[in-house]
Design an enzyme around this catalytic site. Structure first.
Site, short mmCIF file in Angstrom:
data_model
loop_
_atom_site.label_atom_id
_atom_site.label_comp_id
_atom_site.label_asym_id
_atom_site.label_seq_id
_atom_site.Cartn_x
_atom_site.Cartn_y
_atom_site.Cartn_z
N ALA A 133 0.85 -1.19 0.00
CA ALA A 133 0.00 0.00 0.00
C ALA A 133 0.88 1.24 0.00
O ALA A 133 2.09 1.13 0.17
CB ALA A 133 -0.89 0.01 1.23
N MET A 134 0.24 2.40 -0.17
CA MET A 134 1.01 3.65 -0.25
C MET A 134 0.28 4.78 0.47
O MET A 134 -0.91 4.99 0.26
CB MET A 134 1.24 3.99 -1.73
CG MET A 134 1.97 5.29 -1.95
SD MET A 134 3.67 5.24 -1.28
CE MET A 134 3.87 6.96 -0.82
N ASN A 192 -0.02 8.03 0.32
CA ASN A 192 -0.27 9.34 -0.27
C ASN A 192 -1.18 10.17 0.63
O ASN A 192 -2.16 9.68 1.16
CB ASN A 192 -0.96 9.19 -1.62
CG ASN A 192 -0.35 8.08 -2.44
OD1 ASN A 192 0.80 8.15 -2.80
ND2 ASN A 192 -1.14 7.03 -2.70
N HIS A 238 -0.60 0.99 9.40
CA HIS A 238 0.71 1.47 8.96
C HIS A 238 0.57 2.72 8.06
O HIS A 238 1.20 3.75 8.32
CB HIS A 238 1.43 0.35 8.20
CG HIS A 238 2.79 0.71 7.70
ND1 HIS A 238 3.94 0.39 8.37
CD2 HIS A 238 3.19 1.38 6.59
CE1 HIS A 238 4.99 0.84 7.71
NE2 HIS A 238 4.56 1.45 6.61
N GLU A 239 -0.25 2.61 7.04
CA GLU A 239 -0.38 3.75 6.11
C GLU A 239 -1.00 4.95 6.80
O GLU A 239 -0.60 6.09 6.58
CB GLU A 239 -1.18 3.36 4.86
CG GLU A 239 -0.69 2.11 4.14
CD GLU A 239 0.79 2.12 3.81
OE1 GLU A 239 1.38 3.20 3.62
OE2 GLU A 239 1.38 1.02 3.75
N GLU A 296 9.98 4.65 7.78
CA GLU A 296 9.52 3.25 7.70
C GLU A 296 9.78 2.48 9.00
O GLU A 296 8.89 1.77 9.49
CB GLU A 296 10.15 2.55 6.50
CG GLU A 296 9.71 3.13 5.15
CD GLU A 296 8.20 3.18 4.95
OE1 GLU A 296 7.46 2.55 5.72
OE2 GLU A 296 7.75 3.89 4.03
#
Ligand code: B3K
Ligand code: ZN
Length: 893
Positions: free
Chosen positions: A261-262, A264, A296-297, A319
């Site tokens: 995932a990311m 943004n 996390h994201e 991270e």
């Protein structure tokens, strides 16, 4: 290929405070107009060029302050666009085109399932427009999206300002993100999507809209994701005092995605595997993974977005810290609502799972050609440094700071970090300095200068423990000695390179011969556990009032990412496994005992001797299996045999087939000798009724399915009938996959193949379940290269979808010891072929696969030679991506 060095960091000569992006979206040609305000920085030279990055772009026009730029004022090269002679402050406007439909790299703007998605971290924004593609350039973004009506949902970061229909029938929307951000956090999504939403009030009383977008038809599968998001938001408020800063937070699921995932800003884009779940299609592990990745994201919004990285060498700043936060989030969720003892066990289970993952992935990395410090000194391709070291070891380094400062001190350090750096792009040193400001208040005579070495030295330190007991003086002396020879790039520095000692928080307990905890006087308190801070090569600690020689319980809770070197006897391991009051160390003792068994069996196998398991080991396992004080989730971990990857790290010369045979033998032997107990556990841990992914029922399923696999491996009792019944009656995917896997791996006759065929027919339209179907077969014991090749011919297989490639190719190459490491070398030839095929499509994914042969030089000679040949074959291929080239050339150095 160019090597980038951390020491060469230079600030960018311009600020770009504002960016306006306008997209005319179309699959074959998307036009992007990028208008930026640029200001030369006060100290920068007046003739500093504005150098912008770009890749795979077609330049349409470039203008400054409203006028086209004369051709001699800019220079366009393959990967950059340089503008000369700019006034100190200017509006630069660049129009370019890209081709999303042809983008198989899944970096930049691409098409998946007919919709548009973006992925910019680390260096994908340069595939969207020319820009200063580096994390220390932070801008406010205003984004306009225009598209045909077949793309009704148009999303970007921040808040929605306007939506309108254009005279040509297209839709247009405008978004604005009020927070300055680096371009790697930019995102857009356009297409046909459905969504689920809820509104919650933040701690300070603001209403925020939370949404989860996914393919039409998948609405029923996003409830867990949205609930997880709410839990994450609440947790960050209560544990860290951090609130959501936007009015709106969106998650979008996509099926073609390079990683999990990311983060943004305000528009997280997720691999569908980490969003979609229901009882029929997702396993307990999937549910847990979704909660953890959503956490996390979401947590990146503060640790990563509000405070970001100055340069990519600092990747672990965000991270490592965010993995630590997601681990704590999951642990808190698992222990939620339990009494103290149950909560301690639940937390230990989470810790065990994280340490198992660290040992399987990060320890080998730290001992191989790609070894690097959590803050690397150099790279050729940053995409190759999203590693277990930066992430998981990075989280351990944060956790050690948490251990040294304590929960309250760590929280004070975090508050200080945000007080100093909110809105900035900073370094790992800045983080440690904030923590150190608290640590020195707690201990005026200490600092974190030795601790900082964790950021610049690679390798897993080995801590040797010596225990001396003086019965006359009733005194026990513990001597810790650390050692960490140069690894990976450090070795190239030559013989003169000396590593300095690490600061290692080392938690110990001492047990008497009856397994009772001995009170330890240490650091002004009397406790069962003493935290020893090893900061030199060798140090001693003395414990008084110890009548007889105790049994040491070492590195409790895995208080540091190190290898412990201590010569327990098997009797001592059995005692610890039965009595250690620290559940993590108790688990560890059993694992060490099992490791010795399997390594001895592997040696016997290599020597052609008959295999035999020790009675004391079987009894240790029987005691764990039948201990009524242990909950099912914990027992499932305690009884799990160490993984082949972890075991391989303990072999002088790695021999995966021998290990596989040894491990299989022990699994079957346990199944035979403990058949009745396993059968009892199988019966006692059924979870009838409605499915719930909660830790208690999930723990029962884990234990029950472990029991089933032992019974199947041993062919005991009527195991096949149990497995078939479970498969046919399963009310959830966990039980159905476990039964199918047991049948495919250990079953006989026609049933397994028929079940596989029926499973596919039932789930052929669900990509995530079809992935499971491929993965199960790719890793199965009987699967050979030939089988893997046949599976690749299946109409549902494609290399273009990363999840599918992972489910078949990666599973085979990384998790099928027998097939991949067949002495005829065909597994390695297959690997080389697939690395090259993937590299032509998606270098990031290809480079991941390339790493499967990293540690070739540590294998037995019969395997080493064909492995090396396969690596050489890949390296010799013309037109390799920078990604794969870096991996194979480092492996062969
Ligand atoms: N930050 C992203 C990783 C991006 C990797 C790009 N190669 C996901 C995460 O760690 O949360
Ligand atoms: Zn992350």
């Amino acid at each position: 290929p160019v090597t980038v060095h951390r020491k060469d960091y230079q600030p960018y000569p311009y600020d770009i405070p504002e960016v306006a992006l306008a997209f005319d979206l179309a699959p074959d040609a998307t036009e992007v107009r990028c208008t930026m305000q640029v200001q030369r920085k006060p100290g920068a030279s007046a003739d500093a060029a504005l150098v912008l990055d770009g890749e795979d772009l077609e330049l349409v026009s470039v203008g400054v302050n409203g006028a086209a730029l004369p051709a001699d004022s800019y220079r366009l090269s393959e990967h950059s666009l340089a503008l000369y002679g700019l006034p100190s402050s200017a509006t630069v406007e660049i129009v370019s085109r890209c081709k999303p439909s042809a983008n198989s790299t899944l970096m930049g703007l691409y098409v998946s399932g007919g919709n548009f998605f973006t992925q910019c971290e680390a260096e994908g924004f340069r595939r969207i427009t020319w820009f200063a593609d580096r994390p220390d350039v932070m801008s406010r973004y205003r984004v306009t999206l225009r598209a045909q009506p077949e793309y009704p949902v148009l999303l970007s970061n921040g808040n929605l300002l306007a939506t309108r229909q254009l005279p040509d029938g297209r839709n247009e929307v405008e978004w604005e993100d009020p927070f300055p951000k680096p371009c790697y956090l930019f995102a857009l999504v356009a297409g046909k999507l459905t969504h689920r939403e809820t509104t919650v009030k933040t701690a300070s009383g603001r209403d925020v809209l939370l949404q989860v977008y996914s393919d039409p038809g998948s609405e029923s599968k996003t409830e867990w994701a949205l609930d997880s998001l709410v839990r994450a938001l609440r947790w960050d408020e209560s544990r860290f005092g951090l609130e959501l800063d936007l009015d709106r937070f969106m998650i979008v699921a996509v099926h073609d995605f390079n990683m999990g995932a990311m983060e943004n800003k305000g528009l997280n884009i997720f691999n569908a595997a980490y969003v979609l779940a229901d009882a029929d299609t997702a396993t307990d592990a999937n549910y847990e993974g979704i909660e953890s990745v959503i956490g996390h994201e979401y947590f990146h919004n503060w640790t990563g977005n509000r405070v970001t990285c100055r340069d990519w060498f600092q990747l672990s700043l965000k991270e490592g810290l965010t993995v630590f936060r997601d681990q704590e989030f999951s642990a808190d969720m698992m222990a939620d609502g339990m009494d103290a003892a149950a909560a301690a066990s639940a937390r230990a289970v989470k810790r065990i799972d994280d340490v198992v993952a660290l040992r399987a992935a990060q320890f080998p990395e730290d001992a191989g050609p790609m070894a690097h410090p959590i803050r690397p000194e150099s790279y050729q391709e940053i995409g190759n440094f999203y590693t277990a070291t930066v992430y998981e070891k990075g989280a351990e380094v944060i956790r050690m700071q948490h251990t040294l400062l304590g929960e309250e001190g760590f929280r004070a350090g975090m508050d200080e970090y945000f007080r100093r750096h909110d809105g900035q792009a900073v370094t790992c040193d800045d983080f440690v300095a904030a923590m150190e400001s608290v640590y020195v208040r707690q201990h005026p005579d200490r600092d974190l200068s030795v601790f900082r070495r964790w950021y610049r030295q690679a390798g897993t330190p080995r801590v040797n423990v010596k225990l001396d007991h003086d019965p006359a003086a009733r005194r026990c002396t513990v001597t810790l000695t650390q050692e960490c020879p140069p690894v990976g790039v450090e070795r190239k520095a030559g013989a003169g390179y000396v590593k300095a000692p690490f600061h290692i928080p080392f938690a110990v307990g001492l047990l008497d011969r009856d397994g009772r905890a001995l009170p330890l006087r240490h650091a002004g308190a009397v406790q069962d556990t003493a935290l020893l801070e090893l900061t030199q090569q060798s140090q001693q600690w003395v414990f008084e009032d110890i009548a007889e020689r105790p049994v040491p319980s070492l590195l409790r809770d895995f208080s540091a990412p190190v290898i412990v070197d201590y010569g327990w006897t098997n009797e001592e391991l059995a005692l610890l496994s039965a009595h250690d009051s620290n559940p993590f160390a108790r688990w560890e003792a059993g694992q060490e005992f099992a490791t010795r068994q399997i390594l001895a069996l592997a040696e016997a196998r290599q020597a052609g001797k008959t295999l035999h398991a020790e009675a004391a080991f079987i009894e240790t396992w029987r005691a764990l299996l039948t201990d009524p004080a242990l909950d099912a989730a914990y027992r499932a971990r305690a009884l799990a045999l160490p993984s082949e990857k972890t075991l391989a790290e303990r072999m002088q010369q790695v021999d995966p087939p021998a290990l596989a045979v040894a491990r299989d033998f022990l699994r079957a032997e346990l199944g035979r000798q403990l058949a009745a107990e396993f059968r009892q556990a199988f019966d006692d841990n059924q979870t009838p009724g409605e499915y719930s992914p909660a830790p208690v029922p999930a723990g029962k399923r884990a234990l029950k399915n472990l029991a089933l696999s032992h019974l199947m491996a041993a062919c005991e009792l009527d195991a096949p009938r149990l497995a078939e019944q479970q498969y046919e009656k399963a009310g959830n995917m966990t039980d159905s996959m476990a039964a199918l896997s047991a049948l495919v791996n250990f079953g006989q006759g026609e049933y397994p193949q028929k079940a596989l065929a029926a499973f596919y027919d039932k789930w052929r339209d669900n990509a995530l379940v079809v992935d499971k179907w491929f993965a199960l077969q790719a890793a199965a014991r009987s699967t050979t290269v030939q089988t893997a090749r046949e599976l690749m011919q299946h109409p549902a297989f494609t290399l273009r979808n990363p999840n599918r490639a992972r489910s078949l190719i990666f599973q085979f190459c990384l998790n099928n010891a027998r097939g991949m490491h067949h002495p005829d070398g065909t597994g390695y030839a297959f690997w080389a072929e697939q690395v090259l095929a993937l590299d032509a499509l998606n270098p990031e994914i290809a480079a991941r696969l390339a790493r499967a042969l990293d540690n070739w030089s540590r294998f037995v000679p019969a395997l080493r030679t064909p492995m090396q040949a396969a690596l050489q074959q890949v390296r010799a291929h013309a037109g390799l991506s920078r990604n794969v080239q870096e991996i194979v050339s480092k492996a062969l150095e």
